[in-house]
Design a protein around this motif. Structure first.
Motif, PDB file in Angstrom:
ATOM      1  N   GLU A  87      45.482  54.148  26.941  1.00 40.84           N
ATOM      2  CA  GLU A  87      44.909  55.487  26.744  1.00 40.84           C
ATOM      3  C   GLU A  87      45.846  56.569  27.284  1.00 40.84           C
ATOM      4  O   GLU A  87      46.011  57.618  26.664  1.00 40.84           O
ATOM      5  N   ILE A  88      46.441  56.312  28.435  1.00 39.84           N
ATOM      6  CA  ILE A  88      47.380  57.279  29.027  1.00 39.84           C
ATOM      7  C   ILE A  88      48.589  57.454  28.111  1.00 39.84           C
ATOM      8  O   ILE A  88      49.023  58.580  27.849  1.00 39.84           O
ATOM      9  N   VAL A  89      49.123  56.349  27.613  1.00 38.86           N
ATOM     10  CA  VAL A  89      50.277  56.426  26.712  1.00 38.86           C
ATOM     11  C   VAL A  89      49.905  57.194  25.448  1.00 38.86           C
ATOM     12  O   VAL A  89      50.677  58.041  24.970  1.00 38.86           O
ATOM     13  N   ASP A  90      48.717  56.941  24.897  1.00 41.70           N
ATOM     14  CA  ASP A  90      48.282  57.661  23.694  1.00 41.70           C
ATOM     15  C   ASP A  90      48.166  59.163  23.947  1.00 41.70           C
ATOM     16  O   ASP A  90      48.600  59.970  23.127  1.00 41.70           O
ATOM     17  N   ILE A  91      47.602  59.538  25.081  1.00 37.49           N
ATOM     18  CA  ILE A  91      47.468  60.966  25.418  1.00 37.49           C
ATOM     19  C   ILE A  91      48.842  61.597  25.569  1.00 37.49           C
ATOM     20  O   ILE A  91      49.099  62.693  25.048  1.00 37.49           O
ATOM     21  N   LEU A  92      49.745  60.919  26.254  1.00 39.18           N
ATOM     22  CA  LEU A  92      51.096  61.464  26.435  1.00 39.18           C
ATOM     23  C   LEU A  92      51.854  61.522  25.115  1.00 39.18           C
ATOM     24  O   LEU A  92      52.615  62.463  24.878  1.00 39.18           O
ATOM     25  N   ALA A  93      51.647  60.545  24.257  1.00 32.17           N
ATOM     26  CA  ALA A  93      52.304  60.559  22.939  1.00 32.17           C
ATOM     27  C   ALA A  93      51.778  61.717  22.088  1.00 32.17           C
ATOM     28  O   ALA A  93      52.558  62.417  21.435  1.00 32.17           O
ATOM     29  N   GLU A  94      50.460  61.934  22.102  1.00 32.35           N
ATOM     30  CA  GLU A  94      49.881  63.068  21.365  1.00 32.35           C
ATOM     31  C   GLU A  94      50.419  64.387  21.909  1.00 32.35           C
ATOM     32  O   GLU A  94      50.764  65.293  21.147  1.00 32.35           O
ATOM     33  N   TRP A  95      50.460  64.500  23.228  1.00 35.95           N
ATOM     34  CA  TRP A  95      50.994  65.700  23.878  1.00 35.95           C
ATOM     35  C   TRP A  95      52.440  65.934  23.469  1.00 35.95           C
ATOM     36  O   TRP A  95      52.824  67.054  23.122  1.00 35.95           O
ATOM     37  N   ALA A  96      53.234  64.880  23.479  1.00 40.35           N
ATOM     38  CA  ALA A  96      54.650  65.007  23.097  1.00 40.35           C
ATOM     39  C   ALA A  96      54.776  65.445  21.647  1.00 40.35           C
ATOM     40  O   ALA A  96      55.600  66.309  21.323  1.00 40.35           O
ATOM     41  N   ASP A  97      53.968  64.876  20.770  1.00 46.84           N
ATOM     42  CA  ASP A  97      54.001  65.290  19.363  1.00 46.84           C
ATOM     43  C   ASP A  97      53.595  66.756  19.214  1.00 46.84           C
ATOM     44  O   ASP A  97      54.222  67.503  18.459  1.00 46.84           O
ATOM     45  N   GLU A  98      52.568  67.193  19.946  1.00 48.00           N
ATOM     46  CA  GLU A  98      52.141  68.599  19.902  1.00 48.00           C
ATOM     47  C   GLU A  98      53.253  69.516  20.409  1.00 48.00           C
ATOM     48  O   GLU A  98      53.569  70.529  19.792  1.00 48.00           O
ATOM     49  N   ARG A  99      53.832  69.174  21.536  1.00 47.69           N
ATOM     50  CA  ARG A  99      54.872  70.014  22.146  1.00 47.69           C
ATOM     51  C   ARG A  99      56.127  70.072  21.279  1.00 47.69           C
ATOM     52  O   ARG A  99      56.803  71.091  21.220  1.00 47.69           O
ATOM     53  N   SER A 100      56.439  68.968  20.610  1.00 41.67           N
ATOM     54  CA  SER A 100      57.667  68.949  19.807  1.00 41.67           C
ATOM     55  C   SER A 100      57.581  69.917  18.632  1.00 41.67           C
ATOM     56  O   SER A 100      58.608  70.257  18.041  1.00 41.67           O
ATOM     57  N   GLN A 101      56.389  70.383  18.323  1.00 42.77           N
ATOM     58  CA  GLN A 101      56.239  71.371  17.252  1.00 42.77           C
ATOM     59  C   GLN A 101      56.648  72.769  17.706  1.00 42.77           C
ATOM     60  O   GLN A 101      56.751  73.677  16.903  1.00 42.77           O
ATOM     61  N   PHE A 102      56.874  72.943  19.008  1.00 43.93           N
ATOM     62  CA  PHE A 102      57.269  74.236  19.565  1.00 43.93           C
ATOM     63  C   PHE A 102      58.723  74.202  20.015  1.00 43.93           C
ATOM     64  O   PHE A 102      59.044  74.596  21.123  1.00 43.93           O
ATOM     65  N   GLY A 103      59.600  73.729  19.172  1.00 48.89           N
ATOM     66  CA  GLY A 103      61.014  73.614  19.510  1.00 48.89           C
ATOM     67  C   GLY A 103      61.650  74.922  19.895  1.00 48.89           C
ATOM     68  O   GLY A 103      62.597  74.962  20.671  1.00 48.89           O
ATOM     69  N   GLY A 104      61.128  76.026  19.366  1.00 43.89           N
ATOM     70  CA  GLY A 104      61.677  77.331  19.698  1.00 43.89           C
ATOM     71  C   GLY A 104      61.562  77.653  21.172  1.00 43.89           C
ATOM     72  O   GLY A 104      62.428  78.315  21.741  1.00 43.89           O
ATOM     73  N   TRP A 105      60.502  77.183  21.820  1.00 43.42           N
ATOM     74  CA  TRP A 105      60.329  77.471  23.244  1.00 43.42           C
ATOM     75  C   TRP A 105      61.409  76.793  24.069  1.00 43.42           C
ATOM     76  O   TRP A 105      61.987  77.401  24.969  1.00 43.42           O
ATOM     77  N   SER A 106      61.723  75.546  23.767  1.00 40.86           N
ATOM     78  CA  SER A 106      62.773  74.867  24.530  1.00 40.86           C
ATOM     79  C   SER A 106      64.126  75.529  24.293  1.00 40.86           C
ATOM     80  O   SER A 106      64.941  75.648  25.210  1.00 40.86           O
ATOM     81  N   LEU A 107      64.358  76.004  23.087  1.00 34.40           N
ATOM     82  CA  LEU A 107      65.612  76.719  22.820  1.00 34.40           C
ATOM     83  C   LEU A 107      65.663  78.044  23.571  1.00 34.40           C
ATOM     84  O   LEU A 107      66.727  78.468  24.035  1.00 34.40           O
ATOM     85  N   THR A 108      64.516  78.693  23.720  1.00 31.77           N
ATOM     86  CA  THR A 108      64.456  79.948  24.475  1.00 31.77           C
ATOM     87  C   THR A 108      64.794  79.699  25.939  1.00 31.77           C
ATOM     88  O   THR A 108      65.515  80.484  26.558  1.00 31.77           O
ATOM     89  N   ILE A 109      64.301  78.606  26.493  1.00 34.36           N
ATOM     90  CA  ILE A 109      64.608  78.261  27.884  1.00 34.36           C
ATOM     91  C   ILE A 109      66.112  78.011  28.038  1.00 34.36           C
ATOM     92  O   ILE A 109      66.742  78.498  28.980  1.00 34.36           O
ATOM     93  N   LEU A 110      66.690  77.284  27.093  1.00 32.29           N
ATOM     94  CA  LEU A 110      68.138  77.039  27.140  1.00 32.29           C
ATOM     95  C   LEU A 110      68.918  78.342  26.963  1.00 32.29           C
ATOM     96  O   LEU A 110      69.943  78.555  27.622  1.00 32.29           O
ATOM     97  N   GLU A 111      68.440  79.191  26.092  1.00 39.00           N
ATOM     98  CA  GLU A 111      69.105  80.474  25.856  1.00 39.00           C
ATOM     99  C   GLU A 111      69.085  81.323  27.126  1.00 39.00           C
ATOM    100  O   GLU A 111      70.092  81.926  27.488  1.00 39.00           O
TER     101      GLU A 111
END
Length: 189
Positions: A87-111
């Motif tokens: 269950e923990i792995v499933d929650i973290l996998a769902e979270w990772a999939d959700e977060r990966s849709q916001f790639g612009g935010w990680s690029l903003t942090i790098l910028e």
């Protein structure tokens, strides 16, 4: 209608500025987002920004701290409801999939890291990011004390998978696929 006190009005102004800044940084990145654009989007003058923040780096760091803090609080609340490793792995996998849709935010942090003017700003960004890594890793290690990992390293792995910019434009593997592959062996040594 009840009139706001001065401190309530200031808090509301700050909140609106942060909300506008968050939307602009997420959508347009760090370099393009200006204090003028933040003020305009919030419905204030540039002076309102300066009465709440010393400059662009300060408002960015406030947004980063709020964004990462909310994100992690939501994730930890979801994890608290899990009763076992799958269950923990499933929650973290769902979270990772959700977060990966916001790639612009990680690029903003790098910028921001690339163009930040002062070492204090970079140091503060690192503190915020590392703090989130540590909190997530510490939560996992409290549930799985037999795992052979440092809290910050374990959290960093999951955040890096979830926020990897490349995962925003590839169909497979997904961020969740990578979490499902990497996490169980780390926690069940």
């Amino acid at each position: 209608m009840t009139r706001l006190t001065r401190s309530e009005s200031q808090a509301l102004t700050r909140l609106r500025l942060l909300k506008s800044a968050r939307e602009l940084f997420r959508r347009d990145g760090y370099a393009i987002t200006s204090l003028d654009r933040i003020a305009e989007a919030a419905g204030y003058s540039k002076g309102a920004v300066y009465s709440n923040f010393p400059g662009k780096e300060a408002i960015f760091l406030a947004v980063l701290e709020a964004e990462t803090g909310e994100n992690l609080r939501d994730l930890l609340a979801r994890l608290e409801m899990a009763s076992n490793l799958p269950e923990i792995v499933d929650i973290l996998a769902e979270w990772a999939d959700e977060r990966s849709q916001f790639g612009g935010w990680s690029l903003t942090i790098l910028e921001h890291a690339r163009v930040a003017r002062g070492k204090d700003s970079l140091r503060r960004q690192e503190e915020i990011v590392r703090g989130q890594w540590h909190k997530l890793g510490a939560w996992l290690l409290a549930r799985f004390p037999e795992a052979d990992a440092e809290p910050e390293v374990l959290g960093a792995l999951l955040f890096e998978i979830a926020f990897a910019p490349a995962l925003t434009f590839v169909a497979a593997p997904s961020a969740g696929d990578l979490v499902r592959l990497a996490l169980p062996p780390l926690l069940t040594r």
